[in-house]
Scaffold this motif. Structure first.
Motif, PDB file in Angstrom:
ATOM      1  N   LEU A 129      51.236  22.876  39.882  1.00 56.32           N
ATOM      2  CA  LEU A 129      50.074  22.345  39.585  1.00 56.32           C
ATOM      3  C   LEU A 129      49.104  22.283  40.505  1.00 56.32           C
ATOM      4  O   LEU A 129      49.469  22.422  41.742  1.00 56.32           O
ATOM      5  N   SER A 130      47.756  22.336  40.254  1.00 54.89           N
ATOM      6  CA  SER A 130      46.777  22.404  41.159  1.00 54.89           C
ATOM      7  C   SER A 130      46.090  21.123  41.074  1.00 54.89           C
ATOM      8  O   SER A 130      45.602  20.522  39.950  1.00 54.89           O
ATOM      9  N   LEU A 131      45.479  20.673  42.248  1.00 54.95           N
ATOM     10  CA  LEU A 131      44.704  19.472  42.360  1.00 54.95           C
ATOM     11  C   LEU A 131      43.215  19.701  42.260  1.00 54.95           C
ATOM     12  O   LEU A 131      42.574  20.645  42.808  1.00 54.95           O
ATOM     13  N   GLN A 132      42.544  18.996  41.311  1.00 52.32           N
ATOM     14  CA  GLN A 132      40.977  19.345  41.280  1.00 52.32           C
ATOM     15  C   GLN A 132      40.329  18.150  41.878  1.00 52.32           C
ATOM     16  O   GLN A 132      38.937  18.409  41.960  1.00 52.32           O
ATOM     17  N   GLY A 191      45.283  16.305  35.925  1.00 55.65           N
ATOM     18  CA  GLY A 191      45.211  16.930  34.805  1.00 55.65           C
ATOM     19  C   GLY A 191      45.769  16.546  33.374  1.00 55.65           C
ATOM     20  O   GLY A 191      46.343  15.446  33.310  1.00 55.65           O
ATOM     21  N   ILE A 192      46.163  17.388  32.621  1.00 58.65           N
ATOM     22  CA  ILE A 192      46.729  17.143  31.516  1.00 58.65           C
ATOM     23  C   ILE A 192      48.257  16.729  31.534  1.00 58.65           C
ATOM     24  O   ILE A 192      49.028  16.303  30.925  1.00 58.65           O
ATOM     25  N   ALA A 193      48.862  17.131  33.020  1.00 59.97           N
ATOM     26  CA  ALA A 193      50.346  16.958  33.080  1.00 59.97           C
ATOM     27  C   ALA A 193      50.247  15.279  33.489  1.00 59.97           C
ATOM     28  O   ALA A 193      51.407  15.090  33.687  1.00 59.97           O
ATOM     29  N   SER A 194      49.473  14.589  33.494  1.00 61.16           N
ATOM     30  CA  SER A 194      49.323  13.092  33.505  1.00 61.16           C
ATOM     31  C   SER A 194      50.206  12.449  32.423  1.00 61.16           C
ATOM     32  O   SER A 194      50.693  13.126  31.453  1.00 61.16           O
ATOM     33  N   LEU A 195      49.842  11.089  32.053  1.00 60.92           N
ATOM     34  CA  LEU A 195      50.243  10.570  30.809  1.00 60.92           C
ATOM     35  C   LEU A 195      49.737  11.278  29.643  1.00 60.92           C
ATOM     36  O   LEU A 195      50.200  10.935  28.467  1.00 60.92           O
ATOM     37  N   SER A 196      48.636  12.260  29.816  1.00 66.75           N
ATOM     38  CA  SER A 196      48.197  12.843  28.696  1.00 66.75           C
ATOM     39  C   SER A 196      49.248  13.738  28.074  1.00 66.75           C
ATOM     40  O   SER A 196      49.084  14.378  26.910  1.00 66.75           O
ATOM     41  N   ARG A 197      50.259  14.187  28.941  1.00 66.08           N
ATOM     42  CA  ARG A 197      51.303  15.142  28.590  1.00 66.08           C
ATOM     43  C   ARG A 197      52.020  14.611  27.384  1.00 66.08           C
ATOM     44  O   ARG A 197      52.776  15.273  26.621  1.00 66.08           O
ATOM     45  N   ILE A 198      52.086  12.982  27.219  1.00 66.34           N
ATOM     46  CA  ILE A 198      53.105  12.800  26.334  1.00 66.34           C
ATOM     47  C   ILE A 198      52.821  13.188  24.920  1.00 66.34           C
ATOM     48  O   ILE A 198      53.845  13.569  24.342  1.00 66.34           O
ATOM     49  N   PRO A 199      51.540  12.976  24.274  1.00 65.49           N
ATOM     50  CA  PRO A 199      51.663  13.589  23.017  1.00 65.49           C
ATOM     51  C   PRO A 199      51.883  15.291  23.011  1.00 65.49           C
ATOM     52  O   PRO A 199      52.350  15.642  21.817  1.00 65.49           O
ATOM     53  N   LEU A 204      49.487  27.759  29.251  1.00 64.18           N
ATOM     54  CA  LEU A 204      48.408  27.466  28.260  1.00 64.18           C
ATOM     55  C   LEU A 204      46.794  27.575  28.633  1.00 64.18           C
ATOM     56  O   LEU A 204      46.220  27.254  27.942  1.00 64.18           O
ATOM     57  N   GLY A 205      46.768  27.552  29.923  1.00 62.41           N
ATOM     58  CA  GLY A 205      45.433  27.518  30.510  1.00 62.41           C
ATOM     59  C   GLY A 205      44.997  26.046  30.233  1.00 62.41           C
ATOM     60  O   GLY A 205      43.803  25.847  30.307  1.00 62.41           O
ATOM     61  N   ALA A 206      45.705  25.129  30.108  1.00 62.17           N
ATOM     62  CA  ALA A 206      45.359  23.704  30.196  1.00 62.17           C
ATOM     63  C   ALA A 206      44.619  23.117  31.384  1.00 62.17           C
ATOM     64  O   ALA A 206      44.177  22.207  31.422  1.00 62.17           O
ATOM     65  N   MET A 207      45.198  23.689  32.409  1.00 61.60           N
ATOM     66  CA  MET A 207      44.848  23.073  33.890  1.00 61.60           C
ATOM     67  C   MET A 207      43.258  23.558  34.217  1.00 61.60           C
ATOM     68  O   MET A 207      43.079  24.584  34.170  1.00 61.60           O
ATOM     69  N   ASP A 230      43.456  10.048  25.573  1.00 58.16           N
ATOM     70  CA  ASP A 230      42.896  11.461  25.535  1.00 58.16           C
ATOM     71  C   ASP A 230      43.493  12.624  24.963  1.00 58.16           C
ATOM     72  O   ASP A 230      43.327  13.455  24.425  1.00 58.16           O
ATOM     73  N   GLY A 231      45.200  12.286  25.313  1.00 61.30           N
ATOM     74  CA  GLY A 231      46.083  13.179  25.089  1.00 61.30           C
ATOM     75  C   GLY A 231      46.009  13.371  23.327  1.00 61.30           C
ATOM     76  O   GLY A 231      46.277  14.298  22.835  1.00 61.30           O
ATOM     77  N   ASN A 232      46.124  12.173  22.748  1.00 59.27           N
ATOM     78  CA  ASN A 232      46.170  11.907  21.541  1.00 59.27           C
ATOM     79  C   ASN A 232      44.956  12.556  20.807  1.00 59.27           C
ATOM     80  O   ASN A 232      45.019  13.372  19.527  1.00 59.27           O
ATOM     81  N   ASP A 233      43.696  12.408  21.430  1.00 50.07           N
ATOM     82  CA  ASP A 233      42.552  12.942  20.570  1.00 50.07           C
ATOM     83  C   ASP A 233      42.486  14.478  20.855  1.00 50.07           C
ATOM     84  O   ASP A 233      42.084  15.100  19.891  1.00 50.07           O
ATOM     85  N   ALA A 234      43.031  15.005  21.854  1.00 48.79           N
ATOM     86  CA  ALA A 234      42.947  16.593  21.994  1.00 48.79           C
ATOM     87  C   ALA A 234      44.028  16.972  21.006  1.00 48.79           C
ATOM     88  O   ALA A 234      43.601  18.091  20.159  1.00 48.79           O
ATOM     89  N   VAL A 235      45.143  16.513  20.742  1.00 48.41           N
ATOM     90  CA  VAL A 235      46.186  16.816  19.734  1.00 48.41           C
ATOM     91  C   VAL A 235      45.328  17.006  18.309  1.00 48.41           C
ATOM     92  O   VAL A 235      45.349  17.601  17.671  1.00 48.41           O
ATOM     93  N   ARG A 236      44.793  15.671  18.213  1.00 42.80           N
ATOM     94  CA  ARG A 236      44.091  15.572  16.859  1.00 42.80           C
ATOM     95  C   ARG A 236      43.113  16.679  16.517  1.00 42.80           C
ATOM     96  O   ARG A 236      42.951  17.190  15.507  1.00 42.80           O
ATOM     97  N   GLU A 237      42.309  16.816  17.571  1.00 44.32           N
ATOM     98  CA  GLU A 237      41.215  17.977  17.408  1.00 44.32           C
ATOM     99  C   GLU A 237      41.704  19.048  17.255  1.00 44.32           C
ATOM    100  O   GLU A 237      41.058  20.062  16.276  1.00 44.32           O
ATOM    101  N   THR A 238      42.805  19.686  18.077  1.00 43.83           N
ATOM    102  CA  THR A 238      43.297  20.830  17.665  1.00 43.83           C
ATOM    103  C   THR A 238      43.958  21.065  16.520  1.00 43.83           C
ATOM    104  O   THR A 238      43.728  22.056  15.828  1.00 43.83           O
ATOM    105  N   GLU A 239      44.702  19.954  16.072  1.00 42.01           N
ATOM    106  CA  GLU A 239      45.147  20.221  14.588  1.00 42.01           C
ATOM    107  C   GLU A 239      44.244  20.097  13.534  1.00 42.01           C
ATOM    108  O   GLU A 239      44.587  20.787  12.532  1.00 42.01           O
ATOM    109  N   LEU A 240      43.259  19.588  13.708  1.00 39.05           N
ATOM    110  CA  LEU A 240      42.224  19.482  12.577  1.00 39.05           C
ATOM    111  C   LEU A 240      41.521  20.756  12.724  1.00 39.05           C
ATOM    112  O   LEU A 240      41.210  21.522  11.480  1.00 39.05           O
ATOM    113  N   ALA A 241      41.324  21.485  13.765  1.00 37.14           N
ATOM    114  CA  ALA A 241      40.812  22.752  13.737  1.00 37.14           C
ATOM    115  C   ALA A 241      41.611  23.959  13.186  1.00 37.14           C
ATOM    116  O   ALA A 241      41.241  24.670  12.933  1.00 37.14           O
ATOM    117  N   ARG A 242      42.866  23.749  13.440  1.00 34.99           N
ATOM    118  CA  ARG A 242      43.910  24.632  12.803  1.00 34.99           C
ATOM    119  C   ARG A 242      44.124  24.478  11.270  1.00 34.99           C
ATOM    120  O   ARG A 242      44.795  25.210  10.557  1.00 34.99           O
TER     121      ARG A 242
END
Length: 522
Positions: free
Chosen positions: A47-50, A110-118, A519-522, A201-213
């Motif tokens: 992982l890389s630090l921003q 990044g997304i590998a924090s607690l956001s990773r859980i969902p 996944l290009g998530a970082m 934030d992770g939940n919101d990202a999953v929700r938006e992705t699934e709605l788009a799909r």
């Protein structure tokens, strides 16, 4: 050479080696681009630090200071109190360890924090159990009836990866949480209120992705299920310190057992792979191990049955526990011979037969329960799981010799180099003293060695071997017991403990345990 001088020399050598090992692990991870695995077959990404490092890791540093203070003071409090105080201190260690584990994951970029859980628990790419639970939660009986047929489908790639190589326990666990959240909306509200911002934030990202799909409506209840699952996993991962304390106490004093239990919390692999189910397996493995050894001590039918119950539950979650069952079988066969040489053979066989009978009754009852209530032949499922796992290497190239050398290196890094060195010292001390009972922990190491040489795990050893990692920590207790009475005493352990914390943080926030970079998530 005097005994004091010899003690001083080995302590200094250990500290120097631990510092060098910590610097080596940090340097390889942060200052090189050396592949972490075997290129072309399996490699862990970095992982890389921003942001500046301290901005990222301050939650882990804050809880680490609390943990160090508690462990240091706890050794003194432990010496002054009785059994009730020891229980309270261990429960406190469990609680702080739980906070430490979550804070360390929260410090990952990044997304590998607690956001990773969902992301990890929701998407099939990482496991698929939540998807399976969601699809079948309205028809649990139908799910169980068709489970064996489902995992026998050789055209489904998931059957040689996650879903087909595990019994249905993990899916049923998520089904249970899902049904609870659906039945009790108040529970969802309470769980949602405890979710950190990163999880939301992770939940919101999953929700938006699934709605788009246009595939899945991700609700607050779904988010609550995933967060509850992660909390239970974190509680079990950190709670492994309790049975480890009890196992260490079989050979060492309470203060050495205290440090042994405490250092388990600093194994980097637990933070890297949370919330995967792998990190909760050590909890079950160590409780089963402790119950089993107590059953052998007392020739107890009931403790043998209790061990069987724990192992049956564990093997409904994963067949990773097959090596643990093998370890306990060999312990039962060998330990009486080395610990009770004067006992009549007939009496010895009968006493051990009682223990085995207790475990066998538990296993038989468990299989019958599944057959009657679940309409499932769980034993047939286990056999198919093993077949599916064996087919993995026909789909994914793995070369034996490179992994033969890579796996122990990866294991040492997953444990942390200071702890790995303590383990090696502990093994040396135990072998030198060699009372027969120490076969208890040497036999697991032998079984692990056979597993390594067999090539059954070629790749992802840092994750797949997590369930066995408490055994090296148990071995380290012998080195810890030798350090306490030396010239620096607990100060030496504090230095090693802090080194292990540094290594744990440096490793956990650097290793991408779930392929987010792909996944290009970082």
């Amino acid at each position: 050479m005097s005994a004091t001088l010899r003690q001083t020399r080995w302590v200094i050598l250990l500290l120097v080696a631990a510092v060098c090992g910590a610097l080596l692990q940090w340097g390889v991870l942060w200052k090189t681009s050396l592949p972490l695995g075997v290129p072309g077959e399996w490699v862990w990404e970095r992982l890389s630090l921003q942001m500046p490092l301290f901005v990222v890791i301050w939650p882990a540093v804050a809880v680490a200071l609390l943990l160090v203070a508690y462990v240091w003071l706890g050794e003194e409090w432990l010496a002054r109190g009785g059994r009730s105080r020891r229980v309270g201190l261990l429960l406190g260690l469990w609680g702080i360890g739980f906070l430490w584990l979550l804070s360390l994951v929260a410090s990952t970029p990044g997304i590998a924090s607690l956001s990773r859980i969902p992301f990890v628990l929701f998407y099939e790419r990482s496991s698929g159990y939540f998807t399976q639970a969601t699809e079948h939660r309205g028809d649990v009986e139908g799910f169980l009836k068709g489970y064996l047929t489902q995992i026998q489908d050789s055209t489904n790639p998931e059957n040689h990866l996650h879903l087909g190589t595990h019994p249905p326990g993990l899916t049923l666990g998520l089904m249970t949480l899902s049904n609870l959240c659906e039945r009790f909306p108040g529970l969802v509200a309470i769980v949602k209120a405890t979710q950190p911002v990163q999880v939301r934030d992770g939940n919101d990202a999953v929700r938006e992705t699934e709605l788009a799909r246009g595939k899945f409506h991700f609700t607050d209840a779904d988010g609550a299920v995933l967060w509850l699952g992660a909390l239970i996993t974190a509680l079990m991962a950190s709670g492994t310190c309790i049975p480890l304390y009890l196992l260490a106490r079989r050979f060492v004093d309470p203060d050495a057992a205290w440090w042994t239990a405490s250092i388990w919390l600093l194994v980097p692999a637990a933070a890297i792979f949370l919330p995967k189910s792998d990190v909760m397996f050590p909890f079950l493995a160590m409780w089963a191990q402790w119950f089993w050894l107590r059953a052998l001590d007392r020739d107890s039918l009931w403790l043998g049955a209790l061990t069987g119950i724990v192992m049956c539950i564990a093997m409904t979650l994963s067949l990773a526990f097959v090596p643990v069952a093998l370890i306990m079988f060999i312990q039962c066969a060998v330990l009486p011979c080395v610990s009770s040489p004067g006992q009549p053979a007939q009496k010895l066989q009968w006493s051990r037969l009682k223990v085995v009978a207790g475990g066998a009754v538990a296993l038989g009852g468990w299989l019958l329960l599944w057959a009657v209530l679940g309409k499932m032949n769980l034993f047939a499922v286990w056999i198919q799981n093993i077949r599916n796992h064996a087919s993995f290497y026909s789909h994914h190239v793995r070369t034996y010799i490179p992994w033969l050398f890579e796996n122990p290196v990866e294991l040492a890094a997953a444990l942390g180099m200071p702890l790995a060195l303590l383990t090696l010292c502990g093994i040396v001390f135990a072998v030198k003293a060699w009372p027969p009972r120490r076969w208890e922990f040497l036999l697991p190491l032998i079984v692990w060695g056979v597993l390594w040489l067999s090539g059954k795990n070629m790749g992802e050893a840092a994750r797949l071997w997590v369930f066995l990692m408490p055994y090296p920590v148990w071995c380290a207790s012998f080195a810890i017991s030798k350090l306490i009475p030396t010239w620096l005493g607990s100060r030496t352990l504090i230095i090693l403990y802090v080194l292990q914390i540094v290594v744990c943080i440096a490793t956990a926030i650097r290793i991408d345990g779930f392929g987010f970079g792909e996944l290009g998530a970082m």
